[in-house]
Design a protein around this motif. Structure first.
Motif, short mmCIF file in Angstrom:
data_model
loop_
_atom_site.label_atom_id
_atom_site.label_comp_id
_atom_site.label_asym_id
_atom_site.label_seq_id
_atom_site.Cartn_x
_atom_site.Cartn_y
_atom_site.Cartn_z
N SER A 74 0.83 -1.21 0.00
CA SER A 74 0.00 0.00 0.00
C SER A 74 0.86 1.25 0.00
CB SER A 74 -0.91 0.01 1.24
OG SER A 74 -1.82 1.10 1.19
N ILE B 18 -8.46 -4.22 4.03
CA ILE B 18 -8.05 -5.01 5.20
C ILE B 18 -9.26 -5.68 5.84
CG2 ILE B 18 -7.09 -4.84 7.53
CD1 ILE B 18 -5.27 -2.60 6.47
N VAL C 7 0.60 -6.36 5.94
CA VAL C 7 0.37 -5.11 5.20
C VAL C 7 1.69 -4.36 5.14
CG1 VAL C 7 -0.87 -2.93 5.09
CG2 VAL C 7 -2.05 -5.00 5.87
N GLN C 8 2.14 -4.05 3.93
CA GLN C 8 3.38 -3.31 3.71
C GLN C 8 3.03 -1.91 3.21
OE1 GLN C 8 6.48 -5.74 4.90
NE2 GLN C 8 6.87 -3.91 3.69
N ASP C 9 3.20 -0.91 4.06
CA ASP C 9 2.91 0.46 3.66
C ASP C 9 4.23 1.21 3.44
OD1 ASP C 9 0.72 2.75 3.58
OD2 ASP C 9 2.46 3.52 4.67
N LEU D 56 -4.40 2.55 9.37
CA LEU D 56 -3.71 1.31 9.73
C LEU D 56 -3.65 1.15 11.24
CD1 LEU D 56 -0.77 1.33 7.14
CD2 LEU D 56 -2.92 0.04 7.03
N ASP E 81 -4.98 -1.89 15.22
CA ASP E 81 -4.11 -2.37 16.30
C ASP E 81 -4.87 -3.40 17.14
OD1 ASP E 81 -1.76 -2.41 17.88
OD2 ASP E 81 -2.78 -1.18 19.38
N GLU F 200 -0.11 -8.17 10.64
CA GLU F 200 1.13 -7.44 10.86
C GLU F 200 1.17 -6.24 9.92
OE1 GLU F 200 4.77 -9.61 10.62
OE2 GLU F 200 3.87 -11.45 11.44
N ILE F 201 1.51 -5.08 10.45
CA ILE F 201 1.62 -3.87 9.64
C ILE F 201 3.06 -3.39 9.71
CG2 ILE F 201 0.89 -1.48 9.34
CD1 ILE F 201 -1.81 -2.30 10.58
N HIS F 202 3.68 -3.25 8.54
CA HIS F 202 5.05 -2.77 8.45
C HIS F 202 5.06 -1.50 7.62
CE1 HIS F 202 6.74 -6.49 10.17
NE2 HIS F 202 5.73 -7.08 9.52
N ILE F 203 5.55 -0.42 8.20
CA ILE F 203 5.63 0.87 7.51
C ILE F 203 7.11 1.16 7.27
CG2 ILE F 203 5.13 3.34 7.63
CD1 ILE F 203 2.76 2.67 9.42
N SER G 257 -4.16 -2.73 -2.24
CA SER G 257 -4.81 -1.99 -1.17
C SER G 257 -6.05 -1.22 -1.61
CB SER G 257 -3.82 -1.01 -0.52
OG SER G 257 -3.22 -0.19 -1.51
#
Length: 309
Positions: free
Chosen positions: A56, A67, A82-84, A95, A99, A104-107, A134
């Protein structure tokens, strides 16, 4: 040149005249989605782990819905990444609202969509893999359909289904109903709805364990061709699985003519070579599109009769 002519709309006009939906995104005026709920009834024992990645960047208008379409599946063994790429449009707040949910969210900065996918997949461990952009959606119950198919067909490496097409407001503007898998057609043109495609890790590893980060438009087709070259067993699952969203922030037609047409032309020449003459290829493609029209008419009839689709 043929790819450029299609990009400029000539191919779309011909498909419209012939009643062919495949390859067309704007098919009719916006209307409420014809399919909003698909139930799943079946044995959920022994389902494989599914690893799904969403890349994203600046998709605050849509990423939350994407999501939620995944998390609401209720799949018992889902690994969702999720790769932002450090979005600056309010995506971080959206995003953050997830929580505590099972993802898993990776920025972090990346060099583009393919790089984001490679980063995300490197963090996964599931036997079954796929990705969802996304701005796209999964229809309800579809991860159960995917997991069950792979569990019951251990010989199959790659599956894909049918797609609905929606606009920015979530209104339906078309659909792609495929007639079944055709390996020859796939080497000439990519009709696979990316958001409906899933594959086994064994074929991912055999095909190089990567998405080609040098491509911007044809990365999914290039991956499919590498799967085919690695001996993958493909199956088309005749179910609606994914929802593709058309909106103004997508890569433009001008960009496609400038970059995408070149990528597609290069892949087409490399994958097809001289294995089939031009006339034979056109006839084969024509038979495939005719089979599509029959499958599409059957879908329309089932939809009107309220049957399972």
């Amino acid at each position: 040149m043929r790819t450029r002519l299609s990009a400029w709309g000539l191919g779309g006009h011909l498909r419209r005249l012939l009643g062919v939906r495949l390859g067309r995104l704007h098919q009719h005026r916006p209307q409420p989605m014809s399919v909003t709920a698909i139930g799943f009834a079946g044995d959920i024992g022994g389902l494989p782990r599914i690893s799904l990645v969403t890349p994203s960047f600046n998709q605050a208008s849509f990423v939350g819905k994407t999501i939620e379409s995944v998390l609401s599946q209720g799949y018992p063994d889902l690994e969702y990444i999720v790769q932002d790429a450090c979005s600056n449009d309010g995506s971080a707040e959206i995003l953050g609202s997830f929580d505590g949910r099972p993802l898993e969210i990776h920025i972090e900065r990346d060099s583009g969509q393919a790089d984001a996918l490679n980063r995300g997949f490197a963090r996964t461990s599931g036997e079954i893999m796929g990705y969802l952009n996304s701005d796209d959606l999964l229809l309800p119950g579809m991860l159960h359909t995917v997991g069950t198919y792979f569990r019951d067909h251990p010989e199959v490496d790659v599956i894909y289904g049918n797609r609905l097409i929606i606009d920015e407001q979530g209104r339906e503007i078309g659909r792609w109903i495929l007639p079944g898998h055709d390996g020859q057609v796939l080497r000439h043109i990519d009709y696979v709805p990316q958001e409906s495609m899933f594959w086994r890790r064994r074929i991912w590893d055999k095909a190089g364990s990567r998405v080609d980060a040098g491509l911007r438009f044809a990365m999914d087709w290039e991956l499919i061709l590498r799967f085919a070259d690695a001996g993958a067993v493909f199956r088309h699952v005749p179910r609606l699985i994914g929802v593709f969203r058309v909106h103004g922030a997508q890569k433009s037609q001008a960009d496609f003519v400038r970059h995408g047409a070149h990528e597609i032309g290069t892949l087409r020449r490399g994958s097809y070579g001289a294995t089939q003459g031009k006339m034979a290829r056109l006839l084969h493609h024509g038979r495939f599109l005719y089979a599509h029209r029959i499958a599409d008419a059957a879908f329309d009839k089932a939809l009107k009769q309220g049957e399972s689709i």
